[in-house]
Each structure stands twice: as structure tokens, then as C-alpha cells.
Scaffold this active site. Structure first.
Site, PDB file in Angstrom:
ATOM      1  NE  ARG A   1      -4.418  -5.591   8.338  1.00 25.13           N
ATOM      2  CZ  ARG A   1      -3.708  -6.132   9.325  1.00 25.13           C
ATOM      3  NH1 ARG A   1      -3.099  -7.303   9.135  1.00 25.13           N
ATOM      4  NH2 ARG A   1      -3.611  -5.525  10.500  1.00 25.13           N
TER       5      ARG A   1
ATOM      6  CD  GLU B   1     -17.823   0.270   0.263  1.00 21.87           C
ATOM      7  OE1 GLU B   1     -17.084   0.467   1.249  1.00 21.87           O
ATOM      8  OE2 GLU B   1     -19.088   0.222   0.353  1.00 21.87           O
TER       9      GLU B   1
ATOM     10  NE  ARG C   1      -2.026  -1.755   3.453  1.00 22.36           N
ATOM     11  CZ  ARG C   1      -2.354  -1.738   4.745  1.00 22.36           C
ATOM     12  NH1 ARG C   1      -3.445  -1.115   5.136  1.00 22.36           N
ATOM     13  NH2 ARG C   1      -1.583  -2.326   5.635  1.00 22.36           N
TER      14      ARG C   1
ATOM     15  CG  ASP D   1     -10.124  -6.691   8.993  1.00 23.19           C
ATOM     16  OD1 ASP D   1     -10.034  -6.179  10.124  1.00 23.19           O
ATOM     17  OD2 ASP D   1      -9.713  -6.125   7.977  1.00 23.19           O
TER      18      ASP D   1
ATOM     19  CB  SER E   1      -6.452   1.728   5.386  1.00 29.48           C
ATOM     20  OG  SER E   1      -6.051   0.377   5.325  1.00 29.48           O
TER      21      SER E   1
ATOM     22  CG  PHE F   1     -15.771  -2.995   1.633  1.00 31.50           C
ATOM     23  CD1 PHE F   1     -16.709  -3.788   2.269  1.00 31.50           C
ATOM     24  CD2 PHE F   1     -14.828  -2.333   2.398  1.00 31.50           C
ATOM     25  CE1 PHE F   1     -16.708  -3.923   3.652  1.00 31.50           C
ATOM     26  CE2 PHE F   1     -14.823  -2.471   3.786  1.00 31.50           C
ATOM     27  CZ  PHE F   1     -15.752  -3.257   4.407  1.00 31.50           C
TER      28      PHE F   1
ATOM     29  CG  HIS G   1      -7.288  -5.033   3.939  1.00 32.38           C
ATOM     30  ND1 HIS G   1      -6.433  -3.997   3.605  1.00 32.38           N
ATOM     31  CD2 HIS G   1      -7.496  -4.944   5.277  1.00 32.38           C
ATOM     32  CE1 HIS G   1      -6.131  -3.309   4.691  1.00 32.38           C
ATOM     33  NE2 HIS G   1      -6.755  -3.857   5.733  1.00 32.38           N
TER      34      HIS G   1
END
Length: 324
Positions: free
Chosen positions: A173, A58, A10, A123, A37, A83, A115
Site C-alpha cells: 500500500r 470478491e 498501484r 486498517d 484505490s 479480500f 495492501h
């Protein structure tokens, strides 16, 4: 032996976006309340007029991106994989993939998520995306990437900005080990041979590329020679390379952080069964949901679902035993 360097996908994605924003004023970035994030907030700080946080919406993220693309912008829309595509397959299909300007296929939207897979950990199973490869490769006009490390993320982000069309790229992630050199080139629809071998091909994507390399190292000690290929381009997939591997090594093991149903292994099986059928063993999540795991427990979660170099090595021995 040198230590493995771990880096964050990321962070390199966000850094590359800022570089591209300097180079091309048509690049815009969108998020869905996950911009910190996804590390895209720095783009917003530098280019506030080209940065849009639509909130936890989204489907709207996708629709706004489509509108910006029609207006001549190059939108990079990002959030978590569960999402996107999880909540908005209809908008992705009908607002991005289906509308096609004259002479083009789909709209010029780049969907980049993090993720992905079960390594999301804490999560839990409800947020561990293991269906996205199957979903996105089935939607016409989309190109699908699963990068193995930050070198791939940076270069593929730049590649997506330069080539027209709808793209989907999934990042991990957790920090990931570097497996590529900065000099490595990436081409759409072309796999990368990481290591040559004669007895079996291990075809991998994402975080499982390092597992495949480790499995090949351990098998070498037993006199088994494995070819390892990074198939970061899931769609289009490198059919020529897969055919060559099938012919020259006689069997293939695939590995992915995704459900074995409809994922990368399925894509490889489809190609190989048509051009040069050989025994194939698919390593991946065995059609069940993941579960919660603290960061320190993620290796155990991966092991529970069979995503380890040890399991890949076992699969290689099994599939070699089925060669004619």
C-alpha cells in the site's frame, strides 16, 4: 549520498494496464469497489466496455474473471489482499486453478492485489494480510509474485499479460523505494542477485529487499560480506540460485512481510533442506496478527514485528555463528 526515490506500486500498475489495453484488446480489468484505490479506474475511463466493477463481492470477482478467461479474454482482477484471496479461496481454487483447457494448466486469470502485509497500517490487524503467500503457493497451477518496487510491478504486469496461466501478484500500500534499474529483466522462476557476498545470503521479497540491502551495507562496515537476492518469484522459486547461494555462502537469512509459517522463508527452507542443507534464519511476522498504526507509525509497527534492517543484520550474525 543520493536520496532514495519513493514511488507508488498501484500507480504504476494502473499505468501499465492502460498501456497494455492499447496493445491488446483482449485485456479486461475487474475490481471490487476498490478501483480508485487500486488505480485501475483510468483503464475504465479509456476502455469502459472492458472494465467491470462488481462491487463488494470478491467471490463474484473471481468467478466473473474465470468466465471472461474461458471466453478468450485476459482478465486482471484486483482488490485488497485481505479480500483476495482472503474471502474467496474456494473460487480461486475451483474456478481458476482447477479448470484446465487441453494442454494448459488453469485459466488465464491475473489476480493482482494491494495492501499486503502489516504495512497497511491504519486498517488494523483484521485487514493486514499475512497468510496469502502460504495460501497461494499451495494452490496448484498458480504463479506467485511479490515485487520489490515499481520497476518490478510494471515489468511483471506486462509479463503476466504475455504468458498464459493463473498468476497472483501482491503489491504494498505504501510508497516503496526503487531498488531496480529500468533495464532490469524479470523471468518467471528466476531470482535476481542484487549484491554479491561470501559470508551469508540474505534472500528477500517485497518491501524487505531494501531492508536486506541496508543490512548488507551496515554489515560490510563490520567486515561481513553478504549476498542479497530478490526472490520476487515465490512460485516457482529459483531452486538453482538458492542451491548456489547455500553452497557458496554457507548460510541464509530470509525476510518477508508475511507470517513465517508457510511463507517465503518456508519455501526457501523446503528447497535448501533437500538440495544443500545449511543454517537458515527466517525473518517475518512471528505467527501473530498485526495491529493498527497511523502512516507515520508504520516504521514502528514493522520494528515491533522485527521487520527492520537492524534485525536482519542481527540474524545474519546469528546464522553465521551456526555455520560448520
Amino acid at each position: 549520498m543520493s536520496s532514495v526515490q519513493m514511488t507508488d506500486m498501484r500507480t504504476f500498475y494502473g499505468k501499465t494496464l492502460v498501456e497494455l489495453g492499447d496493445e491488446n484488446q483482449n485485456i479486461v480489468v475487474l475490481g471490487a469497489d476498490t478501483t480508485d484505490s487500486l488505480k485501475t479506474a483510468d483503464f475504465g475511463k479509456k476502455f469502459p466496455n472492458r472494465f467491470f466493477n462488481v462491487g463488494i463481492a470478491e467471490a463474484n470477482l473471481v468467478s466473473v474473471s474465470a468466465g471472461l478467461a474461458i471466453s478468450g479474454k485476459i482478465p486482471f482482477a484486483s482488490t485488497y489482499a485481505i479480500f483476495l484471496p482472503g474471502r474467496c479461496v474456494d473460487q480461486i481454487r475451483n474456478a481458476i486453478a482447477y479448470p484446465s483447457p487441453p494442454g494448459k494448466k488453469g485459466l488465464n486469470v491475473k489476480l493482482v492485489v494491494s495492501h499486503g502485509g502489516i504495512s497497511v497500517g491504519a486498517d488494523g490487524g483484521s485487514h493486514q494480510q499475512i497468510e496469502d503467500i502460504a495460501i497461494m503457493r499451495a494452490i496448484p497451477n498458480f504463479t506467485v509474485f511479490i515485487p520489490a518496487d515499481t520497476v518490478a510491478v510494471s515489468k511483471l504486469t506486462r509479463l503476466m499479460s504475455q504468458i498464459y496461466g493463473p498468476f497472483y501478484m501482491r503489491m504494498a500500500r505504501s510508497t516503496t523505494p526503487l531498488v531496480h534499474q529500468d533495464s532490469q529483466e524479470f523471468q518467471i522462476g528466476k531470482g535476481i542477485t542484487m549484491r554479491d557476498g561470501e559470508d551469508c545470503t540474505i534472500a528477500a521479497c517485497g518491501i524487505t529487499v531494501k531492508m536486506a540491502l541496508d543490512a548488507a551495507d551496515s554489515l560490510k562496515q563490520e567486515g561481513i560480506s553478504c549476498r542479497v537476492v530478490d526472490m520476487f518469484s515465490i512460485k516457482p522459486i529459483d531452486a538453482d540460485l538458492l542451491a548456489k547461494c547455500a553452497k557458496e555462502t554457507g548460510c541464509i537469512v530470509t525476510c518477508e512481510e508475511h507470517n513465517v509459517m508457510g511463507g517465503f522463508g518456508s519455501a526457501v527452507s523446503e528447497v535448501v533442506s533437500e538440495v544443500y542443507p545449511v543454517p537458515i534464519k527466517r525473518i517475518g511476522v512471528q505467527d501473530r496478527f498485526g495491529e493498527s498504526a497511523r502512516d507515520s507509525e508504520i516504521p514502528a509497527l514493522l520494528e515491533k514485528h522485527g521487520l527492520t534492517s537492524i534485525n536482519i543484520a542481527k540474524a545474519v550474525k546469528e546464522v553465521i555463528g551456526r555455520k560448520r
